[in-house]
Write an enzyme that holds these catalytic residues in place. Structure first.
Site, PDB file in Angstrom:
ATOM      1  N   GLU A  54       0.830  -1.205   0.000  1.00 11.74           N
ATOM      2  CA  GLU A  54       0.000   0.000   0.000  1.00 11.74           C
ATOM      3  C   GLU A  54       0.863   1.253   0.000  1.00 11.74           C
ATOM      4  O   GLU A  54       0.649   2.181  -0.788  1.00 11.74           O
ATOM      5  CB  GLU A  54      -0.912   0.007   1.221  1.00 11.74           C
ATOM      6  CG  GLU A  54      -1.693   1.294   1.406  1.00 11.74           C
ATOM      7  CD  GLU A  54      -2.112   1.521   2.848  1.00 11.74           C
ATOM      8  OE1 GLU A  54      -1.440   2.294   3.561  1.00 11.74           O
ATOM      9  OE2 GLU A  54      -3.117   0.917   3.253  1.00 11.74           O
ATOM     10  N   ASP A 115      -6.032  -3.773  -2.810  1.00 12.73           N
ATOM     11  CA  ASP A 115      -6.099  -2.327  -3.046  1.00 12.73           C
ATOM     12  C   ASP A 115      -4.775  -1.796  -3.562  1.00 12.73           C
ATOM     13  O   ASP A 115      -4.726  -1.002  -4.510  1.00 12.73           O
ATOM     14  CB  ASP A 115      -6.537  -1.588  -1.786  1.00 12.73           C
ATOM     15  CG  ASP A 115      -5.569  -1.721  -0.620  1.00 12.73           C
ATOM     16  OD1 ASP A 115      -4.882  -2.751  -0.533  1.00 12.73           O
ATOM     17  OD2 ASP A 115      -5.490  -0.791   0.202  1.00 12.73           O
TER      18      ASP A 115
END
Length: 376
Positions: A54, A115
């Site tokens: 991330e 993500d």
């Protein structure tokens, strides 16, 4: 790895220009000075100096927005080498890198985070377009294919769903654990155009179809369970808590006009909580909409809700959260400790609020520097 070395050499020749571009976004320069090492590792100083996919993906996005190509290439090289064994694209990156039990540094959990994988793919595809570098686009498309194979599933009446990672999110009884903050609308709109045969349009449609259940109490959960009949339940591990993951749901909703009518209507009660408490609550009960913890509100939450409050037309609340962000940044410049996640959320929200970037109707990134070049 040869293509990465070549790009690093090219980037080095333009480092002075990139540094000047980065300096035009002071908040990014401060973030990079504090959290991005010379070798391209984005360090979460708050949690044992770990790094995550991330953090790398966000750093790459911010570098693209800042037109900071030298740092972009350095971060990309580290991400590929350390998180994907030098094969980023054909391999998804491991999500967690840090100090292991034997004292060595390296991958601590090889599972991926969907993500980050989508942010990497999106950013690399847009870097390829904006910087006219096909090698970036190639990696982005390879990552999309891995996400498609390993992190997207068909799930009965719930249709297409994005697993938070390849492993550990398919539960017994035909249930899935999902994370609503992993699905920025502008990304899915964009990916549906660049990869029309992929599942991206269906993912967005499934997300919007579940939204009335996910956000039934007017606030977002961190995680939820969805069964094969399309019924949403509170997460069996975390419970119905909305906090550090969920705050991104409001952030993305404010950035995606095509989804705003539905999402802003569903999530508007969260703006009312901000009004009552003076800041976004750290924890809410996503089942009832009640505040679980309001005595502390991270500065990053104030940054994250700037696009959301702007899209709602809440000018008074927007001004108050801008002031909270400005005060947090003033303290940081004066030497107060700041943490990676707060500062990343502020870069997203304040960068948007300052018109340093936008997404067009097709989900394409429109950084300020690209508009300035086009105007010449």
């Amino acid at each position: 790895m040869r293509w990465i070395r070549a790009m690093v050499l090219v980037a080095a020749s333009t480092m002075a220009a990139d540094a000047m571009a980065a300096a035009e976004w002071p908040a990014w320069q401060r973030f990079a000075d504090r959290f991005v090492q010379a070798d391209g590792r984005v360090v979460d100083l708050t949690f044992e100096a770990k790094s995550t996919s991330e953090g790398q993906s966000y750093g790459l996005f911010f570098a693209l927005v800042a037109n900071d190509r030298a740092r972009f290439d350095t971060m990309l090289k580290w991400t590929s080498r350390e998180l994907a064994g030098g094969r980023l694209g054909p391999r998804l990156p491991a999500w967690h890198w840090g100090r292991r039990a034997d004292g060595s540094w390296g991958v601590k959990d090889p599972n991926a985070a969907a993500d980050a994988d989508l942010w990497l793919a999106y950013t690399l595809l847009e870097a390829g377009r904006l910087w006219q570098e096909p090698a970036y686009s190639t990696i982005g498309r390879e990552l999309l294919e891995q996400v498609r194979q390993l992190e997207v599933v068909r799930h009965g009446k719930a249709e297409h769903q994005l697993l938070p990672g390849p492993y550990g999110f398919v539960l017994d009884g035909g249930r899935l654990r999902i994370n609503p903050s992993y699905l920025p609308g502008f990304q899915l709109i964009y990916l549906a155009e660049v990869d029309p045969d992929g599942p991206w349009r269906a993912l967005r449609e499934s997300y919007l179809a579940l939204a009335p259940q996910l956000f039934a109490a007017g606030v977002a959960p961190d995680m939820s369970i969805v069964d094969a009949r399309g019924r949403v339940r509170p997460d069996s591990e975390r419970g119905p808590v909305g906090s550090y993951d969920a705050i991104r749901v409001y952030l993305w909703a404010g950035m995606t006009p095509a989804d705003s009518a539905l999402l802003l209507r569903l999530l508007k009660p969260f703006a009312q909580l901000i009004d009552v408490h003076g800041a976004p609550p750290e924890q809410v009960d996503a089942r009832t909409g009640a505040v679980l913890r309001a005595e502390y509100s991270p500065s990053g939450f104030a940054g994250a809700v700037l696009p959301f409050l702007d899209a709602l037309g809440e000018t008074r609340l927007l001004a108050a959260q801008r002031a909270r962000v400005a005060e947090a940044q003033r303290r940081g410049r004066a030497g107060a400790a700041t943490n990676y996640y707060d500062d990343a959320l502020i870069l997203f929200g304040q960068g948007w609020d300052e018109h340093r970037y936008r997404f067009d109707a097709r989900g394409r990134l429109q950084p300020h520097w690209a508009a300035a070049i086009a105007a010449r």
